[in-house]
Design an enzyme around this catalytic site. Structure first.
Site, PDB file in Angstrom:
ATOM      1  N   ASP A  23      31.852  27.358  41.830  1.00 58.57           N
ATOM      2  CA  ASP A  23      32.307  28.119  40.644  1.00 58.57           C
ATOM      3  C   ASP A  23      31.230  27.385  39.550  1.00 58.57           C
ATOM      4  O   ASP A  23      31.188  26.083  39.437  1.00 58.57           O
ATOM      5  CB  ASP A  23      33.611  27.793  39.971  1.00 58.57           C
ATOM      6  CG  ASP A  23      33.929  28.310  38.735  1.00 58.57           C
ATOM      7  OD1 ASP A  23      33.313  29.375  38.406  1.00 58.57           O
ATOM      8  OD2 ASP A  23      34.845  27.816  38.015  1.00 58.57           O
ATOM      9  N   ASP A  27      35.645  29.244  35.626  1.00 53.01           N
ATOM     10  CA  ASP A  27      36.690  30.189  35.495  1.00 53.01           C
ATOM     11  C   ASP A  27      37.778  30.015  36.495  1.00 53.01           C
ATOM     12  O   ASP A  27      38.720  30.900  36.704  1.00 53.01           O
ATOM     13  CB  ASP A  27      36.209  31.786  35.392  1.00 53.01           C
ATOM     14  CG  ASP A  27      35.434  32.379  36.495  1.00 53.01           C
ATOM     15  OD1 ASP A  27      35.150  31.288  37.443  1.00 53.01           O
ATOM     16  OD2 ASP A  27      34.983  33.328  36.366  1.00 53.01           O
ATOM     17  N   ASP A  31      31.489  31.980  42.525  1.00 56.25           N
ATOM     18  CA  ASP A  31      30.438  32.841  42.119  1.00 56.25           C
ATOM     19  C   ASP A  31      29.051  32.750  42.641  1.00 56.25           C
ATOM     20  O   ASP A  31      28.653  31.570  43.447  1.00 56.25           O
ATOM     21  CB  ASP A  31      30.450  32.910  40.634  1.00 56.25           C
ATOM     22  CG  ASP A  31      30.098  31.807  39.979  1.00 56.25           C
ATOM     23  OD1 ASP A  31      29.218  30.891  40.320  1.00 56.25           O
ATOM     24  OD2 ASP A  31      30.626  31.338  38.977  1.00 56.25           O
ATOM     25  N   ASP A 100      28.358  41.365  54.143  1.00 59.72           N
ATOM     26  CA  ASP A 100      29.623  41.863  54.868  1.00 59.72           C
ATOM     27  C   ASP A 100      29.586  43.466  54.351  1.00 59.72           C
ATOM     28  O   ASP A 100      29.593  43.749  53.217  1.00 59.72           O
ATOM     29  CB  ASP A 100      30.941  41.188  54.034  1.00 59.72           C
ATOM     30  CG  ASP A 100      31.890  40.943  55.468  1.00 59.72           C
ATOM     31  OD1 ASP A 100      32.063  41.834  56.096  1.00 59.72           O
ATOM     32  OD2 ASP A 100      32.523  39.765  55.188  1.00 59.72           O
ATOM     33  N   ASP A 208      32.851  44.943  58.868  1.00 61.55           N
ATOM     34  CA  ASP A 208      34.249  44.701  59.104  1.00 61.55           C
ATOM     35  C   ASP A 208      35.126  45.681  59.834  1.00 61.55           C
ATOM     36  O   ASP A 208      34.684  46.763  59.701  1.00 61.55           O
ATOM     37  CB  ASP A 208      34.915  44.596  57.636  1.00 61.55           C
ATOM     38  CG  ASP A 208      36.190  44.135  57.560  1.00 61.55           C
ATOM     39  OD1 ASP A 208      36.637  42.986  57.942  1.00 61.55           O
ATOM     40  OD2 ASP A 208      37.233  44.772  57.292  1.00 61.55           O
ATOM     41  N   GLU A 266      32.549  43.058  63.771  1.00 62.57           N
ATOM     42  CA  GLU A 266      34.030  42.525  64.109  1.00 62.57           C
ATOM     43  C   GLU A 266      34.675  43.759  64.371  1.00 62.57           C
ATOM     44  O   GLU A 266      34.912  44.721  64.049  1.00 62.57           O
ATOM     45  CB  GLU A 266      34.419  42.120  62.659  1.00 62.57           C
ATOM     46  CG  GLU A 266      35.786  41.340  62.675  1.00 62.57           C
ATOM     47  CD  GLU A 266      36.686  41.517  61.445  1.00 62.57           C
ATOM     48  OE1 GLU A 266      37.589  40.630  61.493  1.00 62.57           O
ATOM     49  OE2 GLU A 266      36.632  42.545  60.624  1.00 62.57           O
ATOM     50  N   HIS A 339      37.257  33.506  57.318  1.00 62.88           N
ATOM     51  CA  HIS A 339      38.175  33.808  56.238  1.00 62.88           C
ATOM     52  C   HIS A 339      39.576  34.213  56.825  1.00 62.88           C
ATOM     53  O   HIS A 339      40.329  34.224  55.918  1.00 62.88           O
ATOM     54  CB  HIS A 339      37.306  34.577  55.455  1.00 62.88           C
ATOM     55  CG  HIS A 339      37.221  36.035  55.950  1.00 62.88           C
ATOM     56  ND1 HIS A 339      36.398  36.167  56.831  1.00 62.88           N
ATOM     57  CD2 HIS A 339      37.976  37.024  55.640  1.00 62.88           C
ATOM     58  CE1 HIS A 339      36.282  37.436  57.350  1.00 62.88           C
ATOM     59  NE2 HIS A 339      37.382  38.345  56.333  1.00 62.88           N
ATOM     60  N   ASP A 340      39.689  34.766  58.043  1.00 62.21           N
ATOM     61  CA  ASP A 340      40.860  35.187  58.438  1.00 62.21           C
ATOM     62  C   ASP A 340      41.753  34.204  59.359  1.00 62.21           C
ATOM     63  O   ASP A 340      42.841  34.523  59.812  1.00 62.21           O
ATOM     64  CB  ASP A 340      40.874  36.648  59.321  1.00 62.21           C
ATOM     65  CG  ASP A 340      40.471  37.630  58.381  1.00 62.21           C
ATOM     66  OD1 ASP A 340      40.897  37.509  57.242  1.00 62.21           O
ATOM     67  OD2 ASP A 340      39.749  38.466  58.760  1.00 62.21           O
TER      68      ASP A 340
END
Length: 565
Positions: A23, A27, A31, A100, A208, A266, A339-340
């Site tokens: 970051d 915040d 990013d 992605d 995806d 994927e 990430h899954d």
């Protein structure tokens, strides 16, 4: 040996989940400028490709996998100018950037869907799957959904739109309506968007759930699953023959004539024989697929949130089967984490007493298979699952939906939480642990998801100057792939397939041979070696006690050796 010489055969890909990487503005949300500031970490690791999880404009119902504008950057991540700067800096370091691509569905706030739901006769009505209530049922009543398909995120896969009195299909969250790929206007719009990003300089796409885009237009019911009267719709939308038409058309319209790209599909539920067709270069579909077979082996009777201990023999059978199946045609992708998925050192390793040894042993086993390895952010540091005291600490829509449904069904909340702590997707999404300081150096603000408390000992800064660290072991594995053609291109032979603790295999290319020996357990193991393998052949080890002599190797707990001759 597989045909073709794609550059990605000797490459390593690194996945960045932008919300949790770095970051730059305090915040609490990662990013694009934060990613740019940390690119030297990836260059130091030696990876070739950065795969960027979605940074498009999104209401964030599914952390960016619900896209409201494919050609805009979400303000939480920055601007298009920030993206262009990131892309330039990635290229300046000799790496490629893959985006992605989420086109099975959009956000319900995408302009296409806003138009589609505005009336039954809107020109974009057929861009999504709309159907009236089931015959004989009143819209809105239980069981009135057009089909009985279950959503991947719990509950039915249809939601009633009160304004038009019809239901729309969403295989995932109700805020993620599925696009109708049978409509050529949809495909043309997607192709145009993809060309726009490629013209901007990106180097390919990770697609995806791309094998779910070809629904059976008849939308038949699925076999009952025993869950609230819902059925399994997968046979009617998963890996249907029609998807090959869509991908070949995409290749012609988007990728043909462009050099140096990477395309990855994927594909939940894909089998090795299907993967051969998808990745056969002669068919011009995708370069490789993500399959889920090996990361489903520890799912219990109740599904992913009902985990069981991994049987290593089943893992070897699965990965070995894929190595054999795609040896002559096609190509494998290799991954433990994304990430899954929960963190592999906690899932298949020992994140306690043998944390470093098990993290590096698992890395060794994976990376030296035949295929393209993927490193998920923090994996190269040995990041672990997080403790997550209560449901209030979780953010993932899949986990929250599962908890609500399971508890409402009478399951003990603590039992549900145990499953979520082990397998929930938030494990992969805790912020990257850069240093031992406040919030692990991820942000100067309050992070969107709590930092794992173990960041004080597991962090990048602590590992850079430690030659025995998890980070440097990953760096050496990347280097082996870059410098040893046998790693990228050699044949694969599984050894000791029935041993419950040893994962051993051999790679061979012309006169070069590579032997990988790993003890994936806490008890010492002996390995009998073929004549000719000696201690001087060790080129990589995750401990300093390698014992190879007299035709045998002795492997301590979670010890891995790589020998070359």
């Amino acid at each position: 040996m597989a045909q073709g010489t794609g550059w990605w055969r000797s490459a390593v890909v690194y996945q960045v989940y932008p919300r949790s990487f770095a970051d730059s503005d305090g915040d609490g949300i990662g990013d694009l400028n934060g990613i740019t500031s940390r690119l030297d970490h990836l260059a130091r690791l030696g990876v070739d490709v950065v795969w960027l999880s979605p940074v498009y404009a999104s209401p964030q119902a599914d952390n960016g996998y619900d896209i409201s504008d494919y050609q805009a950057i979400d303000p939480a991540f920055g601007t298009l100018a920030d993206f262009d700067r990131l892309l330039a800096e990635v290229h300046a370091r000799g790496m490629k950037l893959v985006m992605d691509l989420v086109v099975n569905h959009t956000s319900d706030q995408h302009a296409w869907f806003v138009e589609s739901r505005s009336s039954k006769d809107n020109p974009k009505r057929d861009w999504y799957w709309w159907r009236p209530a089931r015959e004989g049922f009143e819209a809105g009543r239980p069981g009135a959904e057009p089909t009985n398909w279950a959503s991947f995120f719990s509950g039915p896969s249809w939601t009633l739109d009160e304004a038009t009195g019809e239901y729309y299909l969403h295989l995932f969250d109700r805020r993620q309506p599925d696009l109708n790929w049978e409509n050529p206007e949809v495909r043309q719009a997607v192709h145009e968007m993809m060309r726009w990003w490629l013209d901007r300089g990106v180097d390919g796409f990770r697609m995806d759930v791309i094998n779910l885009i070809a629904k059976d237009p008849a939308l038949p019911d699925g076999a009952l699953t025993g869950t609230a009267g819902l059925g399994d719709g997968y046979p009617h939308y998963g890996t249907r023959e029609r998807v090959h038409d869509f991908l070949q058309e995409m290749h012609r319209e988007v990728f043909a004539g462009r050099e140096g790209l990477l395309t990855v599909g994927e594909m939940p539920g894909v089998t090795w024989d299907q993967a051969r067709r998808f990745t056969d270069p002669a068919r011009r579909e995708v370069d490789m697929v993500f399959q889920f077979e090996h990361v489903s082996l520890d799912h219990g009777p109740g599904g992913k949130f009902d985990p069981r201990p991994l049987d290593l023999r089943a893992l070897k059978a699965s990965l070995g089967r894929w190595q054999t199946a795609l040896a002559e045609v096609g190509w494998n992708s290799l991954y433990w984490n994304n990430h899954d998925q929960p963190r592999v050192v906690s899932r298949f390793g020992d994140d306690g007493g043998y944390w470093r040894e098990s993290a590096t042993a698992l890395a060794t086993v994976l990376h030296l298979h035949r295929g393209t390895p993927y490193v998920y952010q923090g994996e190269e540091l040995g990041m672990t699952n997080a403790p997550f005291p209560s449901i209030d600490d979780l953010r993932d829509v899949e986990s929250l939906n599962h908890y609500r449904e399971a508890v409402a069904g009478g399951v003990d909340p603590e039992v549900v939480m145990a499953g979520l702590r082990a397998m929930g997707r938030d494990n992969a999404r805790t912020p990257v642990q850069w240093d031992a300081g406040p919030h692990a150096g991820f942000t100067t603000g309050e992070p969107w998801l709590p930092v794992n408390p173990n960041h004080t000992r597991i962090n990048a800064e602590a590992q850079y100057d430690d030659p025995n660290s998890v980070f440097h072991h990953y760096r050496r594995l990347v280097e082996l792939r870059h410098t040893r053609p046998v790693v990228a291109l050699g044949d694969f032979r599984m050894l000791l397939p029935d041993h419950p603790h040893l994962y051993c295999y051999e790679r061979a290319l012309d006169d070069a041979r590579l032997l990988v020996l790993a003890n994936l357990g806490a008890d010492e193991q002996d390995v009998e070696l073929e004549p000719g393998w000696e201690a001087e052949h060790v080129v990589l080890a995750n401990t300093d006690r390698a014992r190879v002599k007299a035709g045998r190797a002795v492997l301590g707990p979670w010890e891995a050796l790589v020998l070359e001759r």
